[in-house]
Design a protein around this motif. Structure first.
Motif, mmCIF file in Angstrom:
data_model
loop_
_atom_site.group_PDB
_atom_site.id
_atom_site.type_symbol
_atom_site.label_atom_id
_atom_site.label_comp_id
_atom_site.label_asym_id
_atom_site.label_seq_id
_atom_site.Cartn_x
_atom_site.Cartn_y
_atom_site.Cartn_z
ATOM 1 N N GLU A 146 10.899 15.109 -14.115
ATOM 2 C CA GLU A 146 11.104 15.135 -12.644
ATOM 3 C C GLU A 146 11.181 16.534 -12.154
ATOM 4 O O GLU A 146 10.652 16.937 -11.034
ATOM 5 C CB GLU A 146 12.010 14.207 -12.291
ATOM 6 N N LEU A 147 12.161 17.196 -12.978
ATOM 7 C CA LEU A 147 12.371 18.700 -12.471
ATOM 8 C C LEU A 147 11.011 19.582 -12.586
ATOM 9 O O LEU A 147 10.744 20.179 -11.564
ATOM 10 C CB LEU A 147 13.393 19.381 -13.331
ATOM 11 N N ARG A 148 10.444 19.491 -13.661
ATOM 12 C CA ARG A 148 9.057 20.151 -13.818
ATOM 13 C C ARG A 148 8.095 19.677 -12.475
ATOM 14 O O ARG A 148 7.196 20.617 -12.019
ATOM 15 C CB ARG A 148 8.490 19.933 -15.324
ATOM 16 N N THR A 149 7.946 18.509 -12.216
ATOM 17 C CA THR A 149 7.119 18.086 -11.044
ATOM 18 C C THR A 149 7.440 18.463 -9.983
ATOM 19 O O THR A 149 6.760 18.870 -9.189
ATOM 20 C CB THR A 149 7.108 16.519 -11.438
ATOM 21 N N TRP A 150 8.754 18.624 -9.846
ATOM 22 C CA TRP A 150 9.151 19.328 -8.296
ATOM 23 C C TRP A 150 8.940 20.772 -8.289
ATOM 24 O O TRP A 150 8.274 21.260 -7.522
ATOM 25 C CB TRP A 150 10.449 19.142 -8.179
ATOM 26 N N LEU A 151 8.943 21.451 -9.638
ATOM 27 C CA LEU A 151 8.810 22.992 -9.516
ATOM 28 C C LEU A 151 7.357 22.955 -9.352
ATOM 29 O O LEU A 151 6.767 23.955 -8.688
ATOM 30 C CB LEU A 151 9.272 23.445 -10.680
ATOM 31 N N LYS A 152 6.545 22.242 -10.023
ATOM 32 C CA LYS A 152 5.071 22.551 -9.977
ATOM 33 C C LYS A 152 4.597 22.321 -8.513
ATOM 34 O O LYS A 152 3.270 23.058 -8.163
ATOM 35 C CB LYS A 152 4.059 21.599 -11.103
ATOM 36 N N ALA A 153 5.061 21.471 -7.785
ATOM 37 C CA ALA A 153 4.620 21.270 -6.658
ATOM 38 C C ALA A 153 4.965 22.401 -5.525
ATOM 39 O O ALA A 153 4.564 22.248 -4.340
ATOM 40 C CB ALA A 153 4.996 19.879 -5.897
ATOM 41 N N ARG A 154 5.771 23.074 -5.875
ATOM 42 C CA ARG A 154 6.371 24.254 -5.093
ATOM 43 C C ARG A 154 5.056 25.335 -4.700
ATOM 44 O O ARG A 154 4.364 25.546 -5.730
ATOM 45 C CB ARG A 154 7.410 24.929 -5.465
ATOM 46 N N LYS A 155 5.210 25.815 -3.816
ATOM 47 C CA LYS A 155 3.927 26.756 -3.235
ATOM 48 C C LYS A 155 4.184 28.089 -3.709
ATOM 49 O O LYS A 155 3.381 29.138 -3.800
ATOM 50 C CB LYS A 155 3.649 26.701 -1.865
ATOM 51 N N GLU A 156 5.419 28.424 -4.081
ATOM 52 C CA GLU A 156 5.986 29.808 -4.447
ATOM 53 C C GLU A 156 5.314 30.088 -5.717
ATOM 54 O O GLU A 156 5.145 29.349 -6.778
ATOM 55 C CB GLU A 156 7.517 30.037 -4.869
ATOM 56 N N GLU A 202 -2.589 16.798 -13.554
ATOM 57 C CA GLU A 202 -1.716 16.149 -13.332
ATOM 58 C C GLU A 202 -0.317 16.273 -14.335
ATOM 59 O O GLU A 202 0.868 16.062 -14.195
ATOM 60 C CB GLU A 202 -1.710 14.537 -13.282
ATOM 61 N N SER A 203 -0.731 16.843 -15.529
ATOM 62 C CA SER A 203 0.383 17.089 -16.600
ATOM 63 C C SER A 203 1.099 18.082 -15.930
ATOM 64 O O SER A 203 0.978 18.953 -15.447
ATOM 65 C CB SER A 203 -0.483 17.757 -17.743
ATOM 66 N N VAL A 204 2.447 17.833 -16.201
ATOM 67 C CA VAL A 204 3.668 18.856 -16.054
ATOM 68 C C VAL A 204 4.255 19.527 -17.231
ATOM 69 O O VAL A 204 5.325 20.079 -17.190
ATOM 70 C CB VAL A 204 4.731 18.164 -15.118
ATOM 71 N N SER A 205 3.605 19.362 -18.356
ATOM 72 C CA SER A 205 3.994 20.239 -19.477
ATOM 73 C C SER A 205 4.064 21.839 -19.298
ATOM 74 O O SER A 205 3.098 22.136 -18.581
ATOM 75 C CB SER A 205 3.277 19.775 -20.920
ATOM 76 N N ILE A 206 4.803 22.560 -19.815
ATOM 77 C CA ILE A 206 4.868 23.758 -19.984
ATOM 78 C C ILE A 206 4.898 24.512 -21.069
ATOM 79 O O ILE A 206 5.122 23.888 -22.132
ATOM 80 C CB ILE A 206 6.063 24.161 -19.077
ATOM 81 N N LYS A 207 4.367 25.877 -21.218
ATOM 82 C CA LYS A 207 4.495 26.574 -22.398
ATOM 83 C C LYS A 207 4.849 27.927 -22.159
ATOM 84 O O LYS A 207 4.612 28.611 -20.983
ATOM 85 C CB LYS A 207 2.989 26.681 -22.889
ATOM 86 N N GLU A 208 5.427 28.537 -23.190
ATOM 87 C CA GLU A 208 5.871 29.860 -22.933
ATOM 88 C C GLU A 208 4.710 31.062 -22.962
ATOM 89 O O GLU A 208 4.074 30.770 -23.648
ATOM 90 C CB GLU A 208 6.905 30.160 -24.034
ATOM 91 N N THR A 209 4.968 31.824 -21.852
ATOM 92 C CA THR A 209 3.785 33.006 -22.005
ATOM 93 C C THR A 209 3.763 33.570 -23.045
ATOM 94 O O THR A 209 4.665 33.960 -23.681
ATOM 95 C CB THR A 209 4.172 33.788 -20.547
ATOM 96 N N THR A 210 2.641 34.223 -23.315
ATOM 97 C CA THR A 210 2.662 35.315 -24.484
ATOM 98 C C THR A 210 3.324 36.414 -24.218
ATOM 99 O O THR A 210 4.063 36.827 -25.379
ATOM 100 C CB THR A 210 1.095 35.586 -24.670
ATOM 101 N N GLU A 211 3.404 36.905 -23.107
ATOM 102 C CA GLU A 211 4.235 38.024 -22.669
ATOM 103 C C GLU A 211 5.798 37.851 -22.908
ATOM 104 O O GLU A 211 6.605 38.678 -23.557
ATOM 105 C CB GLU A 211 4.031 38.448 -21.263
ATOM 106 N N SER A 212 6.505 36.499 -22.514
ATOM 107 C CA SER A 212 7.624 36.177 -22.919
ATOM 108 C C SER A 212 7.883 36.280 -24.497
ATOM 109 O O SER A 212 8.837 36.596 -25.013
ATOM 110 C CB SER A 212 7.823 34.763 -22.279
ATOM 111 N N ARG A 213 6.826 35.646 -25.212
ATOM 112 C CA ARG A 213 7.096 35.403 -26.568
ATOM 113 C C ARG A 213 7.163 36.714 -27.345
ATOM 114 O O ARG A 213 7.943 37.108 -28.085
ATOM 115 C CB ARG A 213 6.185 34.548 -27.211
#
Length: 256
Positions: A146-156, A202-213
């Motif tokens: 639910e949290l990832r869904t809420w964040l993904k829907a933001r316009k920021e 529709e997927s709300v899965s996330i992955k760490e960015t290459t820069e972050s890793r």
């Protein structure tokens, strides 16, 4: 079908700074502890080293004292520009131990009355550790989604989320489908950056960015065997389809 913005936001996930429960086992009996002086110092250091200040458009936090305080102490420049910290109850910590149980909403409203903190999304009973908020596998996975869904829907375009070490493993989905844990421990004020796997779908899965890793390469601290077993305990708790109470998380018993 949920409609998401064309370009899903980047999420900078941060574990809170040192709280009083982090320095002594007996402090796990403290209800919703604040940051220590060392924790405030950690925030000051993070404020200096965090590389994305100019790109941040939204700051969010768990409604617990240590996460709100971490956000306030780490992003004073943004706050001076008018940013308000949006608190998200889905981002609270997992266990039912007093130190991982948030304050009643009325108390929070009094404490944050003169601070740039938005508590409008925090309902009565958010700290009940029952139902949606229970320290169990299915509720934890559901509120992380639910949290990832809420964040993904933001316009920021870029968003900060200040949350907790245990919950972060659910937020970033540190387990494979067969229950194998493949995450590393989050130290206080550690931050990692994530992007949505399917920005427009529709997927709300996330992955760490290459820069972050690449940024944290060589600094990873493997989670201990005991931590892994106890975090996995939540996954396997109801693998038979029945609800079971969690007895411990990260080495500490869970109040039932």
């Amino acid at each position: 079908m949920r409609v998401f913005p064309t370009l899903a936001p980047i999420i900078h996930a941060i574990r809170h700074a040192q709280g009083y429960h982090n320095i002594a086992l007996e402090n796990y009996f403290m209800r919703d502890p604040s940051l220590t002086p060392e924790g405030e110092h950690q925030c000051a250091e993070l404020a200096k080293t965090f590389p994305y200040h100019s790109r941040i458009e939204l700051i969010t936090s768990s409604p617990m004292r240590r996460t709100i305080q971490t956000a306030l102490h780490t992003f004073p420049a943004q706050i001076a520009k008018g940013f308000v910290i949006i608190t998200l109850p889905e981002a609270q910590e997992l266990s039912g131990y007093p130190s991982d149980t948030g304050s009643d909403i009325e108390m929070l409203r009094k404490e944050m009355k003169d601070k740039p903190v938005d508590l409008s999304r925090v309902p009565e009973g958010w700290n009940s550790k029952s139902g949606k908020w229970a320290p169990e596998r299915i509720p934890a996975e559901k509120r992380a989604r639910e949290l990832r869904t809420w964040l993904k829907a933001r316009k920021e375009k870029e968003i900060v989320l200040v949350t907790h070490g245990g919950f972060l493993h659910y937020f970033v989905e540190d387990w494979s489908e067969d229950g194998e844990f493949h995450g590393t421990a989050w130290v206080n004020t550690e931050f990692r950056t994530y992007e949505f796997v399917d920005p427009e779908g529709e997927s709300v899965s996330i992955k760490e960015t290459t820069e972050s890793r690449e940024r944290r390469r060589g600094t990873e601290r493997p989670i201990t065997k005991r931590e892994q077993e106890e975090l996995r305990n939540i996954i396997w708790n109801n693998s038979d389809g029945k609800e079971h109470k969690v007895t411990s998380i990260n080495g500490y018993p869970v109040s039932n």
